[in-house]
Design an enzyme around this catalytic site. Structure first.
Site, PDB file in Angstrom:
ATOM      1  N   HIS A 133      -0.432   1.390  16.413  1.00 27.22           N
ATOM      2  CA  HIS A 133      -0.761   0.252  17.280  1.00 27.22           C
ATOM      3  C   HIS A 133       0.249   0.116  18.419  1.00 27.22           C
ATOM      4  CE1 HIS A 133      -3.870  -0.925  14.467  1.00 27.22           C
ATOM      5  NE2 HIS A 133      -3.007  -0.855  13.481  1.00 27.22           N
TER       6      HIS A 133
ATOM      7  N   SER B 279     -20.693 -11.729  24.684  1.00 28.88           N
ATOM      8  CA  SER B 279     -19.310 -12.157  24.866  1.00 28.88           C
ATOM      9  C   SER B 279     -18.945 -12.314  26.337  1.00 28.88           C
ATOM     10  CB  SER B 279     -18.382 -11.116  24.206  1.00 28.88           C
ATOM     11  OG  SER B 279     -17.041 -11.514  24.336  1.00 28.88           O
TER      12      SER B 279
ATOM     13  N   ASP C 292      -3.116  -6.873  15.488  1.00 27.10           N
ATOM     14  CA  ASP C 292      -2.335  -5.618  15.480  1.00 27.10           C
ATOM     15  C   ASP C 292      -2.403  -4.919  16.838  1.00 27.10           C
ATOM     16  OD1 ASP C 292      -4.988  -4.901  15.235  1.00 27.10           O
ATOM     17  OD2 ASP C 292      -4.733  -3.713  13.415  1.00 27.10           O
TER      18      ASP C 292
ATOM     19  N   VAL D 277     -16.527  -3.033  12.519  1.00 30.15           N
ATOM     20  CA  VAL D 277     -16.367  -2.996  11.060  1.00 30.15           C
ATOM     21  C   VAL D 277     -15.766  -4.299  10.536  1.00 30.15           C
ATOM     22  CG1 VAL D 277     -15.350  -1.752   9.127  1.00 30.15           C
ATOM     23  CG2 VAL D 277     -16.088  -0.487  11.159  1.00 30.15           C
TER      24      VAL D 277
ATOM     25  N   TYR E  20      -0.582   4.264  10.895  1.00 24.84           N
ATOM     26  CA  TYR E  20      -1.039   3.260  11.863  1.00 24.84           C
ATOM     27  C   TYR E  20       0.146   2.955  12.775  1.00 24.84           C
ATOM     28  CZ  TYR E  20      -5.143   2.400   8.972  1.00 24.84           C
ATOM     29  OH  TYR E  20      -6.309   2.547   8.273  1.00 24.84           O
TER      30      TYR E  20
ATOM     31  N   ASP F 148     -20.399 -10.190  20.706  1.00 28.32           N
ATOM     32  CA  ASP F 148     -19.966  -8.847  21.104  1.00 28.32           C
ATOM     33  C   ASP F 148     -20.416  -8.591  22.536  1.00 28.32           C
ATOM     34  OD1 ASP F 148     -19.487  -5.871  21.097  1.00 28.32           O
ATOM     35  OD2 ASP F 148     -19.218  -6.194  18.960  1.00 28.32           O
TER      36      ASP F 148
ATOM     37  N   GLU G 188      -5.335   4.908  13.964  1.00 31.64           N
ATOM     38  CA  GLU G 188      -6.360   4.018  14.532  1.00 31.64           C
ATOM     39  C   GLU G 188      -7.042   4.554  15.788  1.00 31.64           C
ATOM     40  OE1 GLU G 188      -3.122   3.375  14.493  1.00 31.64           O
ATOM     41  OE2 GLU G 188      -2.499   2.764  16.505  1.00 31.64           O
TER      42      GLU G 188
ATOM     43  N   LYS H  46       2.018   1.799   7.501  1.00 30.28           N
ATOM     44  CA  LYS H  46       2.302   0.963   8.668  1.00 30.28           C
ATOM     45  C   LYS H  46       3.295   1.611   9.617  1.00 30.28           C
ATOM     46  CE  LYS H  46       0.761  -2.361   9.649  1.00 30.28           C
ATOM     47  NZ  LYS H  46      -0.505  -2.533  10.428  1.00 30.28           N
TER      48      LYS H  46
ATOM     49  N   ASN I 227      -1.042  -6.958   8.665  1.00 33.36           N
ATOM     50  CA  ASN I 227      -1.337  -5.997   7.587  1.00 33.36           C
ATOM     51  C   ASN I 227      -2.050  -6.686   6.417  1.00 33.36           C
ATOM     52  OD1 ASN I 227       1.115  -7.370   7.081  1.00 33.36           O
ATOM     53  ND2 ASN I 227       1.871  -5.764   5.742  1.00 33.36           N
TER      54      ASN I 227
ATOM     55  N   ARG J 117       0.830  -1.214   0.000  1.00 29.21           N
ATOM     56  CA  ARG J 117       0.000   0.000   0.000  1.00 29.21           C
ATOM     57  C   ARG J 117       0.855   1.251   0.000  1.00 29.21           C
ATOM     58  NH1 ARG J 117      -3.521  -1.166   5.259  1.00 29.21           N
ATOM     59  NH2 ARG J 117      -1.651  -2.387   5.704  1.00 29.21           N
TER      60      ARG J 117
ATOM     61  N   ALA K 125      -7.436  -8.945  15.180  1.00 27.33           N
ATOM     62  CA  ALA K 125      -7.116  -8.047  16.299  1.00 27.33           C
ATOM     63  C   ALA K 125      -5.650  -8.159  16.707  1.00 27.33           C
ATOM     64  CB  ALA K 125      -8.022  -8.353  17.483  1.00 27.33           C
TER      65      ALA K 125
HETATM   66  N1  LIG Z   1      -4.788  -7.483  10.931  1.00 31.84           N
HETATM   67  C1  LIG Z   1      -5.145  -6.518  10.071  1.00 31.84           C
HETATM   68  O1  LIG Z   1      -4.633  -6.418   8.966  1.00 31.84           O
HETATM   69  C2  LIG Z   1      -6.223  -5.549  10.454  1.00 31.84           C
HETATM   70  C3  LIG Z   1      -6.796  -4.682   9.519  1.00 31.84           C
HETATM   71  C4  LIG Z   1      -7.806  -3.800   9.919  1.00 31.84           C
HETATM   72  C5  LIG Z   1      -8.213  -3.795  11.256  1.00 31.84           C
HETATM   73  N2  LIG Z   1      -7.605  -4.627  12.138  1.00 31.84           N
HETATM   74  C6  LIG Z   1      -7.949  -4.663  13.566  1.00 31.84           C
HETATM   75  O2  LIG Z   1      -9.196  -5.307  13.783  1.00 31.84           O
HETATM   76  C7  LIG Z   1      -9.673  -4.909  15.065  1.00 31.84           C
HETATM   77  C8  LIG Z   1     -11.150  -4.517  14.955  1.00 31.84           C
HETATM   78  O3  LIG Z   1     -11.274  -3.314  14.227  1.00 31.84           O
HETATM   79  P1  LIG Z   1     -12.699  -2.657  13.931  1.00 31.84           P
HETATM   80  O4  LIG Z   1     -12.446  -1.497  13.050  1.00 31.84           O
HETATM   81  O5  LIG Z   1     -13.655  -3.686  13.530  1.00 31.84           O
HETATM   82  O6  LIG Z   1     -13.094  -2.094  15.374  1.00 31.84           O
HETATM   83  P2  LIG Z   1     -14.541  -1.605  15.829  1.00 31.84           P
HETATM   84  O7  LIG Z   1     -14.318  -0.642  16.937  1.00 31.84           O
HETATM   85  O8  LIG Z   1     -15.370  -1.217  14.672  1.00 31.84           O
HETATM   86  O9  LIG Z   1     -15.207  -2.939  16.420  1.00 31.84           O
HETATM   87  C9  LIG Z   1     -14.694  -3.578  17.551  1.00 31.84           C
HETATM   88  C10 LIG Z   1     -15.824  -4.362  18.194  1.00 31.84           C
HETATM   89  O10 LIG Z   1     -15.262  -5.162  19.245  1.00 31.84           O
HETATM   90  C11 LIG Z   1     -16.235  -5.216  20.262  1.00 31.84           C
HETATM   91  N3  LIG Z   1     -15.646  -5.704  21.505  1.00 31.84           N
HETATM   92  C12 LIG Z   1     -14.934  -5.031  22.440  1.00 31.84           C
HETATM   93  N4  LIG Z   1     -14.626  -5.846  23.459  1.00 31.84           N
HETATM   94  C13 LIG Z   1     -15.135  -7.065  23.145  1.00 31.84           C
HETATM   95  C14 LIG Z   1     -15.151  -8.327  23.801  1.00 31.84           C
HETATM   96  N5  LIG Z   1     -14.571  -8.505  24.991  1.00 31.84           N
HETATM   97  N6  LIG Z   1     -15.770  -9.366  23.192  1.00 31.84           N
HETATM   98  C15 LIG Z   1     -16.378  -9.207  21.993  1.00 31.84           C
HETATM   99  N7  LIG Z   1     -16.396  -8.036  21.329  1.00 31.84           N
HETATM  100  C16 LIG Z   1     -15.786  -6.981  21.906  1.00 31.84           C
HETATM  101  C17 LIG Z   1     -16.749  -3.771  20.320  1.00 31.84           C
HETATM  102  O11 LIG Z   1     -17.974  -3.683  21.036  1.00 31.84           O
HETATM  103  C18 LIG Z   1     -16.898  -3.461  18.834  1.00 31.84           C
HETATM  104  O12 LIG Z   1     -18.176  -3.782  18.338  1.00 31.84           O
HETATM  105  C19 LIG Z   1      -8.745  -3.773  15.504  1.00 31.84           C
HETATM  106  O13 LIG Z   1      -7.751  -4.267  16.376  1.00 31.84           O
HETATM  107  C20 LIG Z   1      -8.125  -3.320  14.210  1.00 31.84           C
HETATM  108  O14 LIG Z   1      -6.898  -2.652  14.403  1.00 31.84           O
HETATM  109  C21 LIG Z   1      -6.627  -5.489  11.755  1.00 31.84           C
END
Ligand SMILES: NC(=O)c1ccc[n+]([C@@H]2O[C@H](COP(=O)([O-])OP(=O)(O)OC[C@H]3O[C@@H](n4cnc5c(N)ncnc54)[C@H](O)[C@@H]3O)[C@@H](O)[C@H]2O)c1
Length: 358
Positions: free
Chosen positions: A97, A216, A266, A175, A95, A195, A119, A76, A296, A17, A264
């Protein structure tokens, strides 16, 4: 006011990217800023140096020149070799983290960089600079999970006549989780959305994004995970280390050849057995379960991801150049004047993280 913005080529493993596409660089130049784009920075996403030059950027030969700008905007977190470019007063927008990166945090603080993380920006609501990549990664997670399920237990997500569909458990219906659930439902899997936010669970259920929902907690998770074919992790608490939602013994209860895609990761991962992997070595097997923990994921869809990211970043980057105190940058400042200033990041780095949930 800052005068120059540097756009270095990404150096993380497999990362293709670029933080700004040519259309965003054009907006940057029109706002009165000089754009220093490292030669080849956009190639992985299909943008040539000529595309950037055409919209008014200056193409520089080296990373050092791109990093010499007042603001460095990249995708990154800086890799170890890039830390030599840190200097007092440099504004970094990327980003980061940091809850999962204590050494990088220390390097940023000790060198006096003003570090703004995509983020943790929360204005006007949600995570507007995380959301576009979560959208891409969530969609990808369903595809990736489905692929590795074939390699592992040899199971097809949607089943067949006389064979029930696979069971997918998605942790966190934000998301990432929503897009992953949509992808898995699109392949006819049975999807349970998990959740702590009951309002969100009601929405995804009503909208048919999942087949069932689950509150959850440790007990409930234990019950669904033991029969899951694929688990997708996307739980987030802004800035903090990810809560460990699935414990090691729960992973051990899964069938051999089942798959965990922990996005999650990251933020440290929401599964106890997760550890970061790379695009070139994306998986490992632990307790018979395939773990995919790439930090990533959108880096493998660079054209879509770079365009989506630049559209979200460019207005905030212009704000950062003209007025770093702008409310539109709320929550993004993580390290300033040698200190970690984001409360959740600080708490996690001090070990006051979410830990295992009850
Ligand atoms: N690995 C990658 O390449 C990559 C790419 C994009 C995003 N991410 C990561 O994905 C993760 C989620 O991002 P997002 O944008 O969806 O966040 P978001 O804030 O839109 O959603 C997170 C959800 O987690 C829920 N949550 C919190 N604690 C919880 C628990 N104990 N049990 C169940 N659910 C719980 C929240 O209520 C929320 O609905 C982040 O860490 C983000 O950095 C990783």
């Amino acid at each position: 006011m800052a005068k120059t913005v540097g756009l270095p080529t990404e150096t993380k493993d497999g990362e293709r990217r670029v933080a700004l596409d040519p259309s965003a660089v054009k907006m940057l130049v029109h706002s009165g800023l000089d754009a220093l784009v490292q030669k080849g920075a956009g190639i992985g996403s299909g943008f040539t140096d000529e595309d950037y030059r055409f919209v008014g950027a200056r193409i520089v030969d080296t990373a050092e020149e791109a990093w010499s700008a007042d603001i460095v905007c990249k995708v990154k977190e800086p890799q170890p070799a890039e830390r030599s470019y840190f200097r007092p007063g440099l504004r970094l927008f990327a980003y980061l983290h940091l809850a999962a990166e204590p050494e990088l945090t220390e390097a940023l603080a000790s060198s006096g960089v003003e570090a703004y993380a995509f983020e943790t920006l929360t204005w006007p609501k949600g995570h507007p600079l995380l959301a576009p990549m979560s959208e891409v990664a969530g969609r990808a997670a369903a595809i990736i999970g489905a692929y590795y399920l074939g390699e592992g237990s040899g199971t097809l997500l949607g089943g067949a006549a006389g064979v029930p569909p696979s069971r997918v458990v998605v942790i966190g219906m934000g998301v990432v989780g929503t897009m992953a659930a949509r992808g898995a439902r699109g392949m006819d899997a049975e999807v349970t959305g998990v959740d702590v936010n009951l309002e969100r669970l009601l929405e995804v259920h009503e909208q048919g994004i999942v087949t069932s929902t689950l509150y959850s907690n440790h007990h409930n998770i234990g019950e669904v995970v033991s029969t899951a074919d694929l688990v997708i992790g996307g739980a987030l608490v802004t800035g903090a280390r990810a809560p460990i939602v699935i414990t090691r013994d729960q992973v051990e209860s899964m069938r051999p050849g089942s798959v965990i895609v922990d996005l999650a990761i990251d933020q440290g991962g929401c599964v106890e057995t997760s550890r970061p992997t790379s695009l070139s070595h994306p998986t490992y097997v632990e307790s018979g379960v395939i773990h995919y923990c790439v930090t990533n994921v959108p880096g493998q869809y660079p054209r879509t991801a770079s365009k989506a990211l630049s559209a979200a970043v460019i207005p905030r980057l212009i704000d950062l150049a003209h007025d770093p105190e702008s409310e539109r940058l709320e929550g993004s400042l993580n390290v300033s004047q040698g200190q970690v200033v984001h409360p959740a990041v600080l708490a996690s780095l001090k070990g006051e993280s979410q830990g295992v949930i009850d």
